[in-house]
Scaffold this active site. Structure first.
Site, mmCIF file in Angstrom:
data_model
loop_
_atom_site.group_PDB
_atom_site.id
_atom_site.type_symbol
_atom_site.label_atom_id
_atom_site.label_comp_id
_atom_site.label_asym_id
_atom_site.label_seq_id
_atom_site.Cartn_x
_atom_site.Cartn_y
_atom_site.Cartn_z
ATOM 1 N N TYR A 33 0.829 -1.210 0.000
ATOM 2 C CA TYR A 33 0.000 0.000 0.000
ATOM 3 C C TYR A 33 0.855 1.248 0.000
ATOM 4 O O TYR A 33 2.071 1.190 0.204
ATOM 5 C CB TYR A 33 -0.961 -0.022 1.199
ATOM 6 C CG TYR A 33 -0.325 0.319 2.545
ATOM 7 C CD1 TYR A 33 0.526 -0.571 3.189
ATOM 8 C CD2 TYR A 33 -0.576 1.541 3.150
ATOM 9 C CE1 TYR A 33 1.097 -0.255 4.402
ATOM 10 C CE2 TYR A 33 -0.013 1.866 4.386
ATOM 11 C CZ TYR A 33 0.827 0.958 4.994
ATOM 12 O OH TYR A 33 1.396 1.282 6.204
ATOM 13 N N LYS A 150 6.448 -2.121 1.895
ATOM 14 C CA LYS A 150 5.273 -1.522 2.561
ATOM 15 C C LYS A 150 4.065 -2.444 2.398
ATOM 16 O O LYS A 150 3.181 -2.213 1.585
ATOM 17 C CB LYS A 150 5.006 -0.130 1.993
ATOM 18 C CG LYS A 150 4.119 0.733 2.871
ATOM 19 C CD LYS A 150 4.197 2.182 2.469
ATOM 20 C CE LYS A 150 3.126 3.038 3.102
ATOM 21 N NZ LYS A 150 3.228 3.208 4.556
ATOM 22 N N GLU A 182 11.840 2.205 14.432
ATOM 23 C CA GLU A 182 11.001 3.307 13.943
ATOM 24 C C GLU A 182 9.735 3.352 14.780
ATOM 25 O O GLU A 182 9.572 2.571 15.712
ATOM 26 C CB GLU A 182 10.678 3.106 12.456
ATOM 27 C CG GLU A 182 9.998 1.775 12.159
ATOM 28 C CD GLU A 182 9.872 1.455 10.676
ATOM 29 O OE1 GLU A 182 9.832 2.377 9.848
ATOM 30 O OE2 GLU A 182 9.798 0.249 10.361
ATOM 31 N N LEU A 206 10.961 1.043 7.260
ATOM 32 C CA LEU A 206 10.395 1.524 6.007
ATOM 33 C C LEU A 206 11.196 2.744 5.543
ATOM 34 O O LEU A 206 11.554 3.600 6.352
ATOM 35 C CB LEU A 206 8.922 1.915 6.202
ATOM 36 C CG LEU A 206 8.250 2.270 4.880
ATOM 37 C CD1 LEU A 206 7.987 1.019 4.045
ATOM 38 C CD2 LEU A 206 6.955 3.033 5.111
HETATM 39 N N1 PLP Z 1 7.636 3.600 9.067
HETATM 40 C C1 PLP Z 1 6.512 2.885 9.064
HETATM 41 C C2 PLP Z 1 6.481 1.569 9.758
HETATM 42 C C3 PLP Z 1 5.357 3.364 8.406
HETATM 43 O O1 PLP Z 1 4.226 2.639 8.421
HETATM 44 C C4 PLP Z 1 5.411 4.640 7.784
HETATM 45 C C5 PLP Z 1 4.251 5.176 7.087
HETATM 46 O O2 PLP Z 1 3.199 4.569 7.008
HETATM 47 C C6 PLP Z 1 6.611 5.360 7.833
HETATM 48 C C7 PLP Z 1 7.714 4.810 8.472
HETATM 49 C C8 PLP Z 1 6.726 6.715 7.192
HETATM 50 O O3 PLP Z 1 6.798 6.608 5.792
HETATM 51 P P1 PLP Z 1 6.268 7.756 4.851
HETATM 52 O O4 PLP Z 1 7.039 8.995 5.213
HETATM 53 O O5 PLP Z 1 6.592 7.296 3.490
HETATM 54 O O6 PLP Z 1 4.801 7.906 5.109
#
Ligand code: PLP
Length: 286
Positions: A33, A150, A182, A206
């Protein structure tokens, strides 16, 4: 108000949109997603999300449902049909369904499922939560080892958020082998003596689209950045902390496991980065 959503080539009222009960996204979480934010009716960092989506699909050997140009068109049409000024667009691609449940992937000619819907969020940018700052708890990171993809396997992050809520906090930071990976749905940072510290990219986290943009902007603003492992204890001793994500931009963190950071209000670097990010992102939105 009934939303208009997109399912496999059709724009439909949300009450009429359907996906098979045999869809592998539903049965196996075999799906990826993206969440793209909308400000002033325009898409923030669409390109970054499209590139990461393709990477997630490639890593899982899942077929692309359509071209990047078509995806942009669907995003824009949903914004228009639903009259979104500020909000989010959720996109999910699954490996589809061949009409039964089987651990083995369906044949390669099985079309992937593509679903998109909007979430109207007036006041997303001018968020009271960001003015207050977030309180986080730490929990063990027991997710699978490919967090760079993701996927929709979000049960544990969802449980983490619930643990935080039960503790009277807003979110949880995940810790593996003693080091912060994270947040449940965001990347994590702290600031000490003007230096921004965050975990380096690997399969453990991520690769946030917002992380990339914010680190670039911080560098352009002559801020010092260190990408390295860090512990909860180190972050608790920081001057300030924050998280980044496409849906919450830069979110100041004011407390970690009950330890207040600084004077317990959002720190100057987090506030500045939020301002810069919002301004530059609005200017570059498509
Ligand atoms: N880390 C995780 C586990 C996430 O689910 C997300 C966003 O959904 C992020 C980091 C941040 O990523 P982004 O800046 O691309 O939204």
């Amino acid at each position: 108000m009934t939303r208009t959503v997109y399912v496999n080539g059709e724009y439909l009222p949300e009450t009429e949109a359907k996906v098979s009960i045999f869809d592998r996204g539903f049965l196996f979480a075999d799906a990826v997603y993206e969440v793209t934010s909308v400000l002033d009716g325009k898409l923030i960092d669409f390109d970054g999300h499209a590139v990461r989506l393709q990477r997630s699909l490639d890593e899982l050997e899942m077929a692309s449902p359509c071209s990047k140009e078509d995806l942009l068109e669907v995003h824009r049409k949903l914004v228009e049909l639903n009259g979104i000024d500020e909000g989010l667009i959720y996109l999910q691609v699954t490996r589809g369904s061949d009409g039964d449940r089987d651990f083995v992937f369906p044949s390669e000619d099985t079309p992937p499922s593509l679903v998109l819907f909007t979430q109207n969020k007036p006041g997303l940018a001018d968020s009271p939560a960001a003015k207050k700052g977030a309180k986080v708890i730490s929990i063990e990171d027991i997710r699978w080892g490919r967090r760079d993809i993701k996927t929709v396997q979000l049960l544990y992050p969802s449980m983490g958020k619930m643990m935080a809520k039960k503790a009277g906090c807003d979110d949880a930071w995940l810790v593996e082998d003693g080091y912060v990976t994270e947040g449940t749905s965001n990347n994590a940072y702290f600031v000490k003596n003007g230096t921004i510290v965050t975990r380096p990219l690997s399969n453990d986290i991520l690769h946030g689209i917002t992380r990339k943009a914010v680190l670039r902007m911080a560098q352009e603003a002559q801020m010092k950045i260190e990408e390295r492992l860090f512990t909860i204890e180190e972050a608790q001793g920081a001057d300030e902390a924050f998280t980044t994500s496409a849906s919450a931009f830069v979110m100041p963190v004011i407390e970690i496991d009950g330890v207040q950071l600084g004077d317990g209000t959002p720190g100057p670097i987090a506030r500045r980065l939020r301002e810069i990010y919002l301004e530059e992102s609005r200017n570059a939105a498509v």
